[in-house]
Design an enzyme around this catalytic site. Structure first.
Site, PDB file in Angstrom:
ATOM      1  N   GLY B  18       0.840  -1.205   0.000  1.00  0.00           N
ATOM      2  CA  GLY B  18       0.000   0.000   0.000  1.00  0.00           C
ATOM      3  C   GLY B  18       0.871   1.248   0.000  1.00  0.00           C
ATOM      4  O   GLY B  18       2.087   1.178   0.189  1.00  0.00           O
ATOM      5  N   ILE B  96      -0.303   0.733  13.289  1.00  0.00           N
ATOM      6  CA  ILE B  96      -0.289   2.170  13.033  1.00  0.00           C
ATOM      7  C   ILE B  96      -1.704   2.684  12.709  1.00  0.00           C
ATOM      8  O   ILE B  96      -2.044   3.813  12.991  1.00  0.00           O
ATOM      9  CB  ILE B  96       0.637   2.486  11.819  1.00  0.00           C
ATOM     10  CG1 ILE B  96       2.054   1.936  12.064  1.00  0.00           C
ATOM     11  CG2 ILE B  96       0.661   3.978  11.507  1.00  0.00           C
ATOM     12  CD1 ILE B  96       2.770   2.506  13.255  1.00  0.00           C
ATOM     13  N   THR B  97      -2.510   1.820  12.134  1.00  0.00           N
ATOM     14  CA  THR B  97      -3.837   2.176  11.619  1.00  0.00           C
ATOM     15  C   THR B  97      -4.691   2.994  12.588  1.00  0.00           C
ATOM     16  O   THR B  97      -4.853   2.625  13.748  1.00  0.00           O
ATOM     17  CB  THR B  97      -4.610   0.884  11.271  1.00  0.00           C
ATOM     18  OG1 THR B  97      -3.777   0.081  10.442  1.00  0.00           O
ATOM     19  CG2 THR B  97      -5.921   1.199  10.571  1.00  0.00           C
ATOM     20  N   TYR B 159       7.164  13.478  18.808  1.00  0.00           N
ATOM     21  CA  TYR B 159       8.300  13.993  18.042  1.00  0.00           C
ATOM     22  C   TYR B 159       8.820  15.266  18.712  1.00  0.00           C
ATOM     23  O   TYR B 159      10.015  15.480  18.836  1.00  0.00           O
ATOM     24  CB  TYR B 159       7.926  14.352  16.594  1.00  0.00           C
ATOM     25  CG  TYR B 159       7.141  13.339  15.803  1.00  0.00           C
ATOM     26  CD1 TYR B 159       6.922  12.045  16.259  1.00  0.00           C
ATOM     27  CD2 TYR B 159       6.613  13.676  14.555  1.00  0.00           C
ATOM     28  CE1 TYR B 159       6.191  11.137  15.522  1.00  0.00           C
ATOM     29  CE2 TYR B 159       5.899  12.770  13.801  1.00  0.00           C
ATOM     30  CZ  TYR B 159       5.670  11.516  14.290  1.00  0.00           C
ATOM     31  OH  TYR B 159       4.943  10.627  13.545  1.00  0.00           O
ATOM     32  N   GLU B 209      -2.455  12.503  27.789  1.00  0.00           N
ATOM     33  CA  GLU B 209      -3.424  13.486  27.321  1.00  0.00           C
ATOM     34  C   GLU B 209      -4.760  13.214  27.978  1.00  0.00           C
ATOM     35  O   GLU B 209      -4.939  12.191  28.650  1.00  0.00           O
ATOM     36  CB  GLU B 209      -3.547  13.454  25.793  1.00  0.00           C
ATOM     37  CG  GLU B 209      -4.100  12.151  25.237  1.00  0.00           C
ATOM     38  CD  GLU B 209      -4.056  12.084  23.713  1.00  0.00           C
ATOM     39  OE1 GLU B 209      -3.155  12.693  23.107  1.00  0.00           O
ATOM     40  OE2 GLU B 209      -4.921  11.411  23.132  1.00  0.00           O
ATOM     41  N   HIS B 247      -8.004  12.627  18.670  1.00  0.00           N
ATOM     42  CA  HIS B 247      -7.916  11.205  18.993  1.00  0.00           C
ATOM     43  C   HIS B 247      -9.253  10.689  19.524  1.00  0.00           C
ATOM     44  O   HIS B 247      -9.917  11.375  20.301  1.00  0.00           O
ATOM     45  CB  HIS B 247      -6.854  10.951  20.065  1.00  0.00           C
ATOM     46  CG  HIS B 247      -5.456  11.215  19.605  1.00  0.00           C
ATOM     47  ND1 HIS B 247      -4.458  11.612  20.460  1.00  0.00           N
ATOM     48  CD2 HIS B 247      -4.893  11.148  18.380  1.00  0.00           C
ATOM     49  CE1 HIS B 247      -3.334  11.765  19.776  1.00  0.00           C
ATOM     50  NE2 HIS B 247      -3.576  11.492  18.507  1.00  0.00           N
TER      51      HIS B 247
END
Lengths: 379, 289
Positions: B18, B96-97, B159, B209, B247
């Site tokens: 993909g 990761i999806t 990051y 969070e 999220h």
């Protein structure tokens, strides 16, 4: 996605849960018609997606069709916690002997669906949980075996339900659980579940929250979304695949990533201002999406400065920069802006924006400080 | 030492043909990650970035000895992909999806508990052990090897904090993104426990969070089990209740899941909670120097 009360109850009814006879009206005339058809005393209930409608005067009894029309006239157009009432539900008034609570909820800590019941029906369940947690009985459903009758009996006997009501309660608990699973809900609650004068159970009020990630397999439920409940900006953002929440402050922010977007809001607050929005452009956003995001931010008259905080990974800083310039071609604005571009293709991105006369920052803290200063005309 | 992934990892990529799968396989290979196989049903015999593609995970495991899998398949196929990897004996699965329905994850998590498979994610950026293995989408260049173990529910905020550490010359043992979904495969406690037992890790950074009570549970665990210094940042102090902040798991509902509650719990457990992401790195620098 939250469903309105009338939508929630109709959904419950599809699974067999008994609900009062009733219908929705958007005008006093319609309300009068519905009340006349139902006959007797009715309850007129504002349909807005906030709690505390009753206290706000958005739920009223009416003894005749004419009175229902007058009450609907008062409630329609009413402002409840910032939301305007566009619809009322007219239900046959129930003969209430007792009120209990029954809910199915995603229990994140247990990683299971939980069913909860409480004898303190009609009250906010969170309030019950905070003040008298012992009044809430909870059972958790193992996905390998599903919801069992004994668990329903645990709930029923746990809240002290009369013996003859245990069986109908068990049936309703199963129906609610089936509804929860079949609809991909994260919350389905009946509050109150009324015990009527003739000893029957009736779901008088209901609330359903659906899992946004599962709406792709429920087009019928997705179609129930009520555009009146979103701000124009939120609708526009959803159309562009942007995650956006309208807030009260003066600093507009555009960020890639939800966690970083929240952190950006927090840092703005830390330096003495308030964020005007949460906006996550997601991963790998192209220029057109960035341009749409900036248009949405600038359409908000509260915005006095904009902070771009981009940490490039999948998202490329040059694409973001192109999107910003693209938006400038469409909108004439004198709102000051601060850009903080780090990560993938940061040099290219910074070069593209070099001529745009925007303040730049290397760190999030510096960017937030500059944006706050800019909003106050001090940059 | 490090945790979960290192140079001995033998990585399998599910959904390798993909767009995302191919792009990130190239990035992972370029970083030096030992990527040994890919899987896309019906694409056996192809190669992506020099990595052989198989039809099934079982076949890929049999032929290459893959022991770790990373999943880049769309949300509606991801639960199936996770179960396929678990059934083929993969010990560590990284998904990761984003956007897997919660009710699909509940039985998957239940099943993985019976096979003893460890799942990181879904809806996560993956994990990196600097200079050894990058399993996921975290940009490789932001890392530097060193003594800090980092665990986070976020992507780009991870990051940000890694970058703040690296620019202060503070390296990381392993960086783990556990993801922002309501039902994650691994939670803070799972990863904190690994860091506590890892000899290389001298300090732990935990990025949380709003939403749920995982941070509060983690605080209890820290108070009772973690002897290494813990530094934290909790995103969403300014988030309003009842609104999902990007999220799926980031929502304050019914008074639970607030940043204030998480910060109070962590501070009570002895963790030092920063006011902004850069400050986390400042705190770590003070302690380690």
């Amino acid at each position: 996605m939250k469903l309105q009360e009338y939508q929630s109850k109709r959904l419950f009814a599809q699974f067999g849960v008994p609900i009062p006879d009733g219908d929705v009206a958007t005008t006093p005339a319609e309300a009068r018609e519905v009340a006349a058809r139902l006959g007797g005393t009715v309850v007129v209930k504002s349909q807005v997606l906030v709690g505390g409608r009753g206290k706000a005067g958005g739920v009223k009894l009416a003894k005749s069709a004419d009175e229902a029309g007058r009450v609907a006239d008062q409630i329609l157009g009413m402002d409840i916690k910032g939301l305007t009432v566009h619809k009322v539900l007219i239900d046959q008034a129930a003969d209430i002997a007792d009120e209990i609570y029954l809910g199915a909820v995603m229990d994140r800590a247990a990683r299971r669906v939980a069913l909860m019941a409480s004898a303190a029906g009609g009250m906010d369940i969170e309030e019950v949980a905070a003040t008298t947690p012992e009044k809430i009985i909870t059972v958790r459903i193992d996905p390998a075996v599903g919801f069992q009758d004994y668990q329903a009996r645990q709930l029923a006997f746990g809240i002290g339900l009369a013996k003859e009501l245990v069986r109908p309660f068990t049936t309703i608990a199963h129906q609610l659980f089936d509804c929860f699973l079949s609809s991909d809900a994260t919350l389905a609650e009946i509050n109150p579940l009324v015990v009527t004068g003739d000893n029957k159970l009736l779901a008088v009020d209901g609330k359903v929250v659906l899992d946004d990630s599962a709406l792709f397999r429920h087009p019928d439920l997705a179609a129930l979304r009520d555009a009146d409940e979103e701000t124009e900006a939120e609708t526009e953002a959803r159309r562009h695949g942007l995650s956006y929440v309208d807030l009260d402050g003066e600093i507009g922010c555009m960020v890639n990533g939800a966690g970083l977007a929240m952190a950006t809001m927090d840092v703005i607050k830390l330096y003495g201002a308030e964020p005007a929005n949460f906006l996550d452009i997601g991963g790998g956003a192209q220029a057109d999406k960035v341009a749409a995001a900036l248009r949405i931010i600038l359409a908000d008259p509260k915005v006095k400065a904009v902070l771009f905080n981009i940490f490039g990974g999948i998202t490329r800083c040059d694409e973001v920069a192109k999107g910003i310039l693209e938006a400038f071609e469409q909108i004439d604005t004198d709102v000051p802006m601060v850009t903080r571009l780090v990560g993938t293709n940061q040099e290219e991105g910074r070069a593209i924006l070099a001529g745009a006369q925007m303040a730049t920052a290397n760190s999030l803290a510096e960017g937030a400080q500059k944006a706050v200063a800019a909003a106050r005309g001090n940059l | 030492m490090s945790i979960l992934v290192d140079k001995n990892t033998r990585l399998l990529v599910q959904g390798i043909t993909g767009r995302e799968g191919t792009f990130h396989t190239e990035q992972m290979v370029a970083y030096g990650t030992p990527v040994v196989a890919g899987v896309t049903p019906g694409r056996a015999g192809q190669e992506v970035a020099g990595v052989p593609v198989f039809d099934t995970v079982q076949k890929a495991v049999d032929e290459t000895g893959a022991n770790t899998s990373i999943i880049y398949v769309p949300a509606r196929f991801a639960p199936d992909a996770i179960l396929e990897a678990a059934d083929a004996g993969i010990g560590l699965i990284v998904c990761i999806t984003e956007g897997i329905p919660v009710l699909d994850m509940i039985p998957v998590k239940r099943y993985l508990d019976t096979t003893g498979t460890r799942l990181i994610g879904p809806n996560c950026p993956g994990l990196t052990t600097p200079d050894e293995a990058k399993v996921g989408i975290i940009p490789g260049y932001i890392h530097k090897r060193g003594p800090v173990g980092l665990v986070s529910r976020s992507g780009t905020l991870t990051y940000e904090v890694v970058w703040e550490l690296t620019t202060r010359d503070i390296g990381q043992s392993t960086v783990v993104g556990i993801g922002g979904d309501p039902v994650p495969g691994s939670n803070f406690i799972d990863v904190l426990n690994l860091f506590q037992n890892d000899a290389e890790t001298e300090a732990i950074v935990m990025i949380g969070e709003i939403g749920g009570t995982d941070e509060e549970e983690a605080a209890k665990f820290i108070a009772e089990n973690v002897t290494k210094p813990v530094f934290s940042f909790i995103a969403g102090r300014t988030a309003p209740p009842g609104k999902r902040m990007g999220h799926a798991g980031a929502i304050i509902s019914g008074g639970t899941g607030t940043a204030a509650s998480k910060i109070a719990a962590l501070e009570a457990a002895g963790a030092r909670v920063a006011g902004h992401p850069g400050q986390v790195a400042e705190f770590v620098a003070e302690t380690l120097s």
